[in-house]
Design a protein around this motif. Structure first.
Motif, mmCIF file in Angstrom:
data_model
loop_
_atom_site.group_PDB
_atom_site.id
_atom_site.type_symbol
_atom_site.label_atom_id
_atom_site.label_comp_id
_atom_site.label_asym_id
_atom_site.label_seq_id
_atom_site.Cartn_x
_atom_site.Cartn_y
_atom_site.Cartn_z
ATOM 1 N N SER A 392 0.831 -1.203 0.000
ATOM 2 C CA SER A 392 0.000 0.000 0.000
ATOM 3 C C SER A 392 0.868 1.257 0.000
ATOM 4 N N LEU A 393 2.187 1.067 0.055
ATOM 5 C CA LEU A 393 3.124 2.187 0.119
ATOM 6 C C LEU A 393 3.411 2.734 -1.282
ATOM 7 N N THR A 394 3.922 3.949 -1.322
ATOM 8 C CA THR A 394 4.281 4.553 -2.607
ATOM 9 C C THR A 394 5.748 4.337 -2.946
ATOM 10 N N GLU A 395 6.554 3.987 -1.960
ATOM 11 C CA GLU A 395 7.967 3.699 -2.195
ATOM 12 C C GLU A 395 8.357 2.447 -1.412
ATOM 13 N N VAL A 396 9.024 1.513 -2.091
ATOM 14 C CA VAL A 396 9.396 0.258 -1.443
ATOM 15 C C VAL A 396 10.814 -0.124 -1.855
ATOM 16 N N PRO A 397 11.527 -0.848 -0.975
ATOM 17 C CA PRO A 397 12.886 -1.293 -1.326
ATOM 18 C C PRO A 397 12.859 -2.547 -2.193
ATOM 19 N N VAL A 398 13.858 -2.657 -3.039
ATOM 20 C CA VAL A 398 14.050 -3.842 -3.869
ATOM 21 C C VAL A 398 15.514 -4.250 -3.733
ATOM 22 N N GLY A 399 15.734 -5.519 -3.415
ATOM 23 C CA GLY A 399 17.091 -6.026 -3.311
ATOM 24 C C GLY A 399 17.344 -7.083 -4.370
ATOM 25 N N GLY A 400 18.586 -7.268 -4.746
ATOM 26 C CA GLY A 400 18.892 -8.269 -5.750
ATOM 27 C C GLY A 400 20.336 -8.716 -5.680
ATOM 28 N N ARG A 401 20.585 -9.870 -6.296
ATOM 29 C CA ARG A 401 21.958 -10.376 -6.386
ATOM 30 C C ARG A 401 22.109 -11.099 -7.722
ATOM 31 N N PHE A 402 23.103 -10.691 -8.483
ATOM 32 C CA PHE A 402 23.319 -11.241 -9.811
ATOM 33 C C PHE A 402 24.209 -12.482 -9.745
ATOM 34 N N GLY A 403 24.006 -13.355 -10.744
ATOM 35 C CA GLY A 403 24.830 -14.540 -10.892
ATOM 36 C C GLY A 403 25.317 -14.643 -12.325
ATOM 37 N N SER A 404 26.398 -15.410 -12.540
ATOM 38 C CA SER A 404 26.996 -15.546 -13.863
ATOM 39 C C SER A 404 27.553 -16.955 -14.025
ATOM 40 N N PRO A 405 27.576 -17.475 -15.271
ATOM 41 C CA PRO A 405 28.213 -18.786 -15.480
ATOM 42 C C PRO A 405 29.677 -18.780 -15.072
ATOM 43 N N SER A 406 30.282 -17.619 -15.089
ATOM 44 C CA SER A 406 31.690 -17.515 -14.717
ATOM 45 C C SER A 406 31.814 -17.210 -13.235
ATOM 46 N N SER A 407 32.772 -17.820 -12.567
ATOM 47 C CA SER A 407 32.964 -17.578 -11.137
ATOM 48 C C SER A 407 33.996 -16.485 -10.875
ATOM 49 N N THR A 408 34.489 -15.856 -11.938
ATOM 50 C CA THR A 408 35.547 -14.861 -11.755
ATOM 51 C C THR A 408 35.091 -13.464 -12.174
ATOM 52 N N VAL A 409 33.814 -13.188 -12.077
ATOM 53 C CA VAL A 409 33.309 -11.874 -12.488
ATOM 54 C C VAL A 409 33.691 -10.825 -11.447
ATOM 55 N N ASP A 410 34.237 -9.699 -11.945
ATOM 56 C CA ASP A 410 34.498 -8.552 -11.065
ATOM 57 C C ASP A 410 33.265 -7.655 -11.102
ATOM 58 N N TRP A 411 32.390 -7.850 -10.104
ATOM 59 C CA TRP A 411 31.095 -7.148 -10.108
ATOM 60 C C TRP A 411 31.240 -5.645 -9.897
ATOM 61 N N THR A 412 32.338 -5.202 -9.367
ATOM 62 C CA THR A 412 32.464 -3.771 -9.043
ATOM 63 C C THR A 412 32.432 -2.885 -10.285
ATOM 64 N N GLY A 413 32.572 -3.485 -11.440
ATOM 65 C CA GLY A 413 32.521 -2.683 -12.664
ATOM 66 C C GLY A 413 31.134 -2.623 -13.275
ATOM 67 N N TYR A 414 30.125 -3.242 -12.639
ATOM 68 C CA TYR A 414 28.776 -3.302 -13.195
ATOM 69 C C TYR A 414 27.857 -2.295 -12.482
ATOM 70 N N ARG A 415 26.844 -1.856 -13.227
ATOM 71 C CA ARG A 415 25.832 -0.936 -12.700
ATOM 72 C C ARG A 415 24.446 -1.509 -13.020
ATOM 73 N N VAL A 416 23.481 -1.262 -12.123
ATOM 74 C CA VAL A 416 22.113 -1.734 -12.343
ATOM 75 C C VAL A 416 21.160 -0.550 -12.273
ATOM 76 N N GLU A 417 20.123 -0.619 -13.093
ATOM 77 C CA GLU A 417 19.106 0.437 -13.143
ATOM 78 C C GLU A 417 17.741 -0.236 -13.272
ATOM 79 N N LEU A 418 16.742 0.275 -12.516
ATOM 80 C CA LEU A 418 15.373 -0.237 -12.568
ATOM 81 C C LEU A 418 14.489 0.793 -13.250
ATOM 82 N N VAL A 419 13.746 0.365 -14.265
ATOM 83 C CA VAL A 419 12.972 1.289 -15.088
ATOM 84 C C VAL A 419 11.544 0.772 -15.216
ATOM 85 N N ALA A 420 10.553 1.700 -15.146
ATOM 86 C CA ALA A 420 9.145 1.338 -15.330
ATOM 87 C C ALA A 420 8.447 2.416 -16.135
ATOM 88 N N GLN A 421 7.662 1.989 -17.110
ATOM 89 C CA GLN A 421 6.828 2.915 -17.868
ATOM 90 C C GLN A 421 5.436 2.895 -17.255
#
Length: 835
Positions: A392-421
Motif C-alpha cells: 500500500s506504500l508509494t515507495e518500497v525497497p528492492v534487493g537483488g543479487r546477480f549470478g553468472s556462469p563464470s565464477s571470476t566476475v568482477d562485479w564492481t565494474g557493473y551498474r544496475v538500473e530499474l525502469v518502469a513505464q
C-alpha cells in the motif's frame, strides 16, 4: 509465469471453491456442472470410480452408504475414517478432502491447461493445530507443492477490502458456514488490513440447524407416521433414512428463505426394507425457532470479540456477511436489530458462498511462489530479487543479487538500473554500482494504484547492456494490503495446580516466541525408574488447563539426566511459532545443561469414547443443576446472567444431542467434547461468581489482620508488601475476581505468619487452633494432658514449653487437617509428576 501463488481455495464443510487473482481482478473457476462452487461430497462405487461434488450429492439419495459429506469436522481426529462398502475401502477426512481438492485442481486444468502448483487454503479461525495439520496433509495428497493456510474470516476481509478506498475503518466478519462459525474484527489503518480479535465455534454451522429440523420435527413425525421403532440418529440401522431427511431438511431450509412453508417429501425405508413416502409441511416459523439458539450464540460470540477488542457495535462500520447461513432473512433481521443482534450496517455486496475463496486468492497474490534459483546460460546473467509482491506504500525497497556462469566476475565494474513505464510517467532509478558479491539495494516509486512492471537493466564495465533472467518484475499497489498472520488460539502449559500458564496469547503476530522460567514441584531421583516430570502443552485460553486441548507433552525421566533434580529445580520453557504455525516447545534445565523438546503428535488427537462422553455429560448436568441452585440462593447477578446465556444458546441440549449422535460419528463426538469443555468453563466462572462474596470477605479480613500486625511489628519492607496487598485487593474487588481475591488471601497468610513469628505470638495462635480442634486428635487423653500443660505455659509466659506442646500436638493431628503453621504458602508456577 507468475512469481506469486495467486490461487485461493475455500475448503468448506458443505461446499468448496477455487479462485485466482490476475492483474488485480479475482476470478472464480466454475465446476464441471458450471457452478461457482463444488459440494464437498465424495462417492465411490464398486468399481472404485470416484465422483466428487454435485454428482456425489445426487448419489447420496440412492446410495447413502457409499457417499460421504461434512468430513471437514473430523479433520485431524485419530481413527476417524469413512467407509465405502461397495468398493471395500475406507478414507480418512484428509484423504476425502484431498479428493475435493483434486476436483478443484481439475476445474482449473480444464480452463487453463495446467493444474496450479500451489494455492492458499482457508481454515476456520477456531481450528486447532491438529485440524490445520490435517488440512495441510490433504493439500499434499492432492498434489499441491505448497499450500499456506489462511483463516476464513481473514480471507473474507481481504476480499472485501483489498481494493476498498476506505483507509481507516473497523469491519466485523460474520462467517456462518455449513459446519463452523467465526467472527473477526478487522481494522484498515495506514494501508494495512489487520485482524484485531476473533471468536468462534469450530463445531457450529448450518448443518446443526439441519439436524435440529431432522431430530425435533421430521424424525419424530416420520416415526409416528411410519411406525419406526428406536428411530434415532445414533442408530446405524436407520442411517440411510437420516441421511435422506438431512438432505431434505437442508433443501427445505433454503427454500424457506423465500417462502413461508414448503412440502417435504422423502422415500424412507421401513423395518421390512420396503420404502414408503413420508410427507410433511414445514413452516418458516418452526425453522426459525429451531435456529434461534444458534443465532443467539453467533451474536453472543460477536459481542465477546467486540468486548475483547474494547470496541462497541457503534465503532464498527459494516458487518461483512459470509457463508450460506447468512442468506436466511430471519438471521439478517436479527443482526440488524441493535437489541436482539448487533445493529451494525450489513454488507452483502459479495457472494457469501465464494467470498472466502476470493479473499484467499487475494492473499495468494501477496505470496511469492518458491522457484528454483535461475541458472544463467552462457552470455547472460541471472538475478535473484527480493521485493514485496503487493504493497500500500508509494515507495518500497528492492534487493537483488546477480549470478553468472563464470565464477571470476568482477562485479564492481557493473551498474544496475530499474525502469518502469507508468500510465502517467516514467520511473528510472539511479544507476547503482554492485558490491563485490554482485548485490544491490534500490528504492522504487509506485505513484499509481495497480500493477507496475519494472525492467532490470544491467550495464557492464564497457557500457553494454547485458541480458538478464528474469528481465522484469511486477509490484501491485493496493489501497489496503493484508497484514501479517496472527495466532488464532493461545498456547501455554498446564501447571501442577491445574492452572493454565499462557505463553503466547491469541492474536499474537507471527512469527512469535516466548520464554519463561518455571520450577518443578516434585523431585526426580535417578534411582527411581518410574519417576517422571510431565509438562503438558495445551492450546486454548481457559484458566483451567484441562478445559483446553492438550497438543503435546514434555517428559523428563531419570534416564534423561545425569544428576538428581530436587524439587524446585528451575526449568526454562521456550515456545516458538513460525508464520506457517509450526510450533516448537523446548524445556531447558540449566542445572544439567539439557534440553527437552515437546513431542507434538498432531495425528494422535482422538475424540473421546461415547461412554466417556456420556459420563462427562451426566457430570456436567449434575454440576449445572447444583450451581443453578447456588446461584439462585446467592442472588449472584453475574452467575444468573451466565445461566441465562447457557439457556438462550441451549448448549446443554446441543451437547446432549451430539453425545447421542456420537456412536459411529467421530465428528459428533468431537463436537460434543468441545461443547462439554465450553460448558465446563462457563460453570467454572459461575462457581467463581457464587463464591465471590465469601472470598471477598475472607480477603478483607486477611488484609485487616496484616494491617494490624504491620502497625505493631512491621518493617519498611512489610509496609511495601502491605501496600501491594491492598492494591491487589482493591483490584480484585473492583473486577469481582474470586481467583485473584484467593491469591491475595494466600499472600496475606504468608505475611501474617512472618509477622506472628516476629511478634512471638505465632505459638499462641497455633495453640489456640489445636485447643479448638482437640476433638480431632488421634489420642484425646494425651491431647487433653498436653493442652492443660499448654494453658499453664500461657499463664506463666513460658514460650519454650508452649512451643514444645505445639510440636507434640501437631503429631496427634490427623493428616487431613490443616496445619496452621504452614498454611498459606504461596504457590509458585511449577510442574507436577511422579517423584
Amino acid at each position: 509465469m507468475s512469481d506469486t501463488i495467486d490461487f485461493g481455495i475455500d475448503l468448506g464443510t458443505t461446499n468448496s471453491a477455487i479462485a485466482r487473482l490476475v492483474d488485480g481482478q479475482v476470478t472464480v473457476f466454475k465446476s464441471i456442472d458450471q457452478w461457482d462452487y463444488t459440494p464437498s461430497a465424495v462417492w465411490i462405487n464398486e468399481r472404485r470410480v470416484v465422483r466428487v461434488g454435485t454428482a456425489a450429492r445426487i448419489e447420496a439419495m440412492r446410495d447413502v452408504d457409499n457417499v460421504h459429506m461434512e468430513f471437514k469436522l473430523e479433520m485431524g481426529l485419530e481413527g476417524a475414517v469413512r467407509r465405502f462398502p461397495a468398493a471395500g475401502v475406507e478414507l480418512t477426512p484428509s484423504q476425502l478432502s484431498a479428493e475435493v481438492l483434486k476436483s478443484l485442481r481439475a476445474d482449473v486444468t480444464e480452463r487453463l491447461g495446467a493444474p496450479p502448483e500451489a494455492a492458499v487454503i482457508t481454515v476456520p479461525a477456531a481450528f486447532r493445530l491438529h485440524q490445520n495439520n490435517a488440512t495441510s496433509e490433504a493439500a499434499a495428497l492432492a498434489g499441491f507443492r505448497a499450500c499456506p493456510l489462511l483463516q476464513e474470516p481473514t480471507a473474507a476481509a481481504f476480499a472485501y477490502g483489498f481494493q476498498h478506498q476506505t483507509t481507516e475503518a473497523y469491519w466485523m466478519v460474520f462467517d456462518f458456514g455449513g459446519g463452523t462459525f467465526d467472527a473477526a474484527i478487522v481494522s484498515t489503518y495506514e494501508g494495512e488490513l489487520r485482524v484485531l480479535d476473533h471468536a468462534g465455534d469450530p463445531h457450529m454451522g448450518g448443518k446443526l440447524i439441519d439436524w435440529a429440523i431432522v431430530e425435533r420435527v421430521l424424525a419424530p413425525a416420520a416415526a409416528r407416521e411410519l411406525g419406526l421403532a428406536d428411530f434415532t440418529r445414533g442408530n446405524r440401522r436407520w442411517a440411510t433414512n437420516f441421511m435422506k431427511l438431512k438432505q431434505a431438511a437442508e433443501q427445505a431450509k433454503i427454500a424457506l428463505s423465500r417462502q413461508d412453508e414448503v412440502d417435504v417429501s422423502v422415500d424412507l425405508q421401513l423395518a421390512d426394507r420396503r420404502e414408503k413416502q413420508f410427507d410433511h409441511v414445514l413452516r418458516r416459523d418452526v425453522v426459525e425457532a429451531l435456529a434461534e439458539p444458534f443465532y443467539a450464540r453467533a451474536v453472543n460470540l460477536c459481542r465477546d470479540a467486540l468486548a475483547k477488542a474494547n470496541l462497541g457495535a457503534a465503532d464498527i462500520d459494516r458487518l461483512l456477511l459470509v457463508g450460506g447461513t447468512t442468506l436466511a432473512p430471519s438471521l439478517r433481521a436479527r443482526l440488524a436489530d441493535p437489541e436482539l443482534g448487533l445493529g451494525i450496517a450489513l454488507d452483502h455486496s459479495q457472494d457469501p458462498t465464494t467470498v472466502v475463496a476470493r479473499g484467499a486468492a487475494v492473499f495468494a497474490g501477496t505470496l511469492a511462489m518458491e522457484r528454483p534459483t535461475p541458472v544463467p546460460l552462457a552470455g547472460e546473467f541471472s538475478v535473484e530479487l527480493t521485493y514485496p509482491r503487493t504493497t500500500s506504500l508509494t515507495e518500497v525497497p528492492v534487493g537483488g543479487r546477480f549470478g553468472s556462469p563464470s565464477s571470476t566476475v568482477d562485479w564492481t565494474g557493473y551498474r544496475v538500473e530499474l525502469v518502469a513505464q507508468r500510465a502517467t510517467s516514467m520511473f528510472r532509478s539511479p544507476k547503482m554500482p554492485l558490491d563485490a558479491q554482485g548485490a544491490f539495494v534500490a528504492e522504487v516509486s509506485l505513484a499509481e494504484l495497480g500493477a507496475t512492471t519494472f525492467t532490470v537493466l544491467l550495464t557492464g564495465p564497457h557500457g553494454r547492456v547485458e541480458r538478464v533472467t528474469p528481465a522484469d518484475f511486477t509490484i501491485d499497489r493496493w489501497v489496503n494490503e493484508p497484514g501479517g498472520e496472527v495466532l488464532t488460539n493461545g498456547l501455554g502449559l498446564a501447571q501442577a495446580d491445574g492452572v493454565l500458564a499462557q505463553m503466547l496469547a491469541k492474536g499474537t503476530r507471527l512469527p512469535a516466541k516466548a520464554r519463561e522460567a518455571f520450577r518443578t514441584t516434585v523431585p526426580l531421583r535417578r534411582t527411581d525408574a518410574d519417576a517422571v516430570i510431565s509438562i503438558p502443552i495445551v492450546e486454548g485460553e481457559r484458566q483451567r488447563a484441562n478445559r483446553n486441548q492438550q497438543v503435546a507433552v514434555i517428559e523428563i525421566r531419570p534416564r534423561d539426566v545425569r544428576l538428581d533434580l530436587p524439587e524446585g529445580t528451575k526449568v526454562d520453557i521456550l515456545f516458538e511459532v513460525d508464520e506457517s504455525r509450526l510450533v516448537t516447545v523446548v524445556a531447558d534445565v540449566p542445572v544439567v545443561d539439557e534440553q527437552f523438546e515437546a513431542i507434538i503428535d498432531l495425528n494422535a488427537v482422538r475424540a473421546p469414547s461415547v461412554a466417556a462422553l456420556r459420563d462427562v455429560l451426566a457430570e456436567v448436568e449434575r454440576r449445572a443443576e447444583e450451581l443453578r441452585a447456588s446461584a439462585e440462593r446467592s442472588l449472584s447477578e453475574r452467575a444468573l446472567a451466565r445461566f441465562a446465556r447457557l439457556d438462550e444458546e441451549r448448549l446443554l441440549a446441543q451437547a446432549a444431542s451430539e453425545v447421542s449422535a456420537a456412536s459411529g460419528d467421530p465428528g459428533s463426538a468431537a463436537s460434543a467434547d468441545d461443547k462439554l469443555r465450553t460448558i465446563q468453563a462457563v460453570l467454572d466462572d459461575i462457581e467463581s461468581d457464587v463464591r465471590l462474596p465469601r472470598v471477598l470477605a475472607d480477603m478483607s479480613e486477611a488484609v485487616e489482620v496484616c494491617r494490624e500486625l504491620v502497625d505493631r511489628v512491621g518493617t519498611p519492607d512489610d509496609l511495601v508488601e502491605l501496600a501491594d496487598l491492598e492494591r491487589r485487593a482493591g483490584q480484585a474487588r473492583a473486577e469481582e475476581d474470586a481467583d485473584a481475591a484467593e491469591r491475595v488471601v494466600n499472600r496475606a497468610l504468608d505475611l501474617e505468619l512472618v509477622l506472628l513469628r516476629r511478634d512471638g505470638s505465632l505459638d499462641v495462635t497455633v495453640f489456640h487452633y489445636f485447643r479448638a480442634n482437640e476433638h480431632q486428635m488421634s489420642s484425646p487423653h494425651q491431647a487433653r494432658t498436653l493442652i492443660d500443660r499448654g494453658e499453664r505455659a500461657l499463664m506463666t509466659g513460658d514460650a519454650s514449653t508452649l512451643a514444645e506442646v505445639n510440636q507434640r500436638l501437631r503429631a496427634l493431628l490427623p493428616a487431613t487437617a490443616a496445619d496452621p503453621a504452614t498454611g498459606g504458602v504461596r504457590r509458585e508456577r511449577g510442574f507436577g509428576g511422579r517423584g
